[in-house]
Scaffold this motif. Structure first.
Motif, mmCIF file in Angstrom:
data_model
loop_
_atom_site.group_PDB
_atom_site.id
_atom_site.type_symbol
_atom_site.label_atom_id
_atom_site.label_comp_id
_atom_site.label_asym_id
_atom_site.label_seq_id
_atom_site.Cartn_x
_atom_site.Cartn_y
_atom_site.Cartn_z
ATOM 1 N N UNK A 18 38.932 -21.447 -41.281
ATOM 2 C CA UNK A 18 38.955 -20.718 -42.472
ATOM 3 C C UNK A 18 38.881 -21.752 -43.794
ATOM 4 N N UNK A 19 39.555 -22.739 -43.744
ATOM 5 C CA UNK A 19 39.291 -23.606 -44.946
ATOM 6 C C UNK A 19 37.826 -24.140 -45.050
ATOM 7 N N UNK A 44 40.144 -14.374 -49.810
ATOM 8 C CA UNK A 44 41.603 -14.141 -49.472
ATOM 9 C C UNK A 44 42.126 -14.723 -48.398
ATOM 10 N N UNK A 45 42.467 -15.997 -48.649
ATOM 11 C CA UNK A 45 42.874 -16.871 -47.536
ATOM 12 C C UNK A 45 44.053 -16.155 -46.668
ATOM 13 N N UNK A 46 45.051 -15.953 -47.482
ATOM 14 C CA UNK A 46 46.041 -15.320 -46.526
ATOM 15 C C UNK A 46 45.698 -14.055 -45.801
ATOM 16 N N UNK A 47 45.067 -13.094 -46.401
ATOM 17 C CA UNK A 47 44.785 -11.691 -45.831
ATOM 18 C C UNK A 47 43.862 -12.000 -44.423
ATOM 19 N N UNK A 52 43.007 -12.674 -38.721
ATOM 20 C CA UNK A 52 42.683 -13.473 -37.442
ATOM 21 C C UNK A 52 43.719 -13.657 -36.393
ATOM 22 N N UNK A 53 44.828 -13.843 -37.083
ATOM 23 C CA UNK A 53 46.194 -13.994 -36.130
ATOM 24 C C UNK A 53 46.632 -12.912 -35.480
ATOM 25 N N UNK A 54 46.517 -11.610 -36.240
ATOM 26 C CA UNK A 54 46.485 -10.203 -35.647
ATOM 27 C C UNK A 54 45.698 -10.023 -34.373
ATOM 28 N N UNK A 58 40.671 -14.202 -31.402
ATOM 29 C CA UNK A 58 39.577 -13.873 -30.479
ATOM 30 C C UNK A 58 38.163 -13.237 -30.959
ATOM 31 N N UNK A 59 38.404 -12.475 -32.036
ATOM 32 C CA UNK A 59 37.267 -12.122 -32.632
ATOM 33 C C UNK A 59 36.618 -13.034 -33.684
ATOM 34 N N UNK A 60 37.141 -13.832 -33.927
ATOM 35 C CA UNK A 60 36.701 -15.216 -34.777
ATOM 36 C C UNK A 60 37.118 -14.507 -36.140
ATOM 37 N N UNK A 61 36.498 -15.293 -37.122
ATOM 38 C CA UNK A 61 36.702 -14.969 -38.461
ATOM 39 C C UNK A 61 35.650 -13.914 -38.848
ATOM 40 N N UNK A 62 36.216 -12.940 -39.739
ATOM 41 C CA UNK A 62 35.712 -11.711 -39.791
ATOM 42 C C UNK A 62 34.270 -11.958 -40.900
#
Length: 122
Positions: A18-19, A44-47, A52-54, A58-62
């Motif tokens: 993500x970074x 929005x890094x946190x969101x 991704x953690x939720x 598996x789905x990768x970055x949205x």
């Protein structure tokens, strides 16, 4: 017995990805500072990390499949040509993102060294 690196590295592998993506977005903003009508974007890094953690990663970055998680920045001092990039703000965000990337990289490095020691039996 194999090592599940997603479990071993935890949130840090997702954080690094993500970074890295946020670095690309911020670099694009800086590169387009003089482009008339360019709209500065950010993540929005946190969101995104939370989503991704939720999904267990598996789905990768949205936003890899689209711009759904990219948000437009609201400028403090809008320019006449419609460009919303404020160079100082973008440079500060880029620098902070780079520092946080380095911190996450350090955590991953420590985890991998710990795994290597465990494999060797130290």
């Amino acid at each position: 017995m194999s090592i599940d690196f997603h479990k071993a590295l935890g949130v840090h592998q997702d954080t690094l990805r993500l970074r890295a993506e946020r670095t690309k977005v911020l670099a694009s903003n800086i590169a387009n500072e003089s482009t008339p009508g360019y709209q500065a974007r950010d993540i929005d890094f946190g969101a995104v990390l939370q989503s991704v953690q939720a999904d267990d990663g598996a789905a990768g970055l949205a936003f890899e499949s689209g711009d759904a998680d990219l948000q437009y920045r609201v400028p403090y001092h809008p320019s006449r040509d419609g460009n919303t990039v404020e160079l100082g703000m973008e440079q500060a965000a880029f620098s902070q993102n780079a520092s946080e990337f380095q911190a996450s990289l350090t955590f991953v490095n420590m985890k991998l060294k710990g795994l290597a020691k465990a494999i060797v039996g130290q």
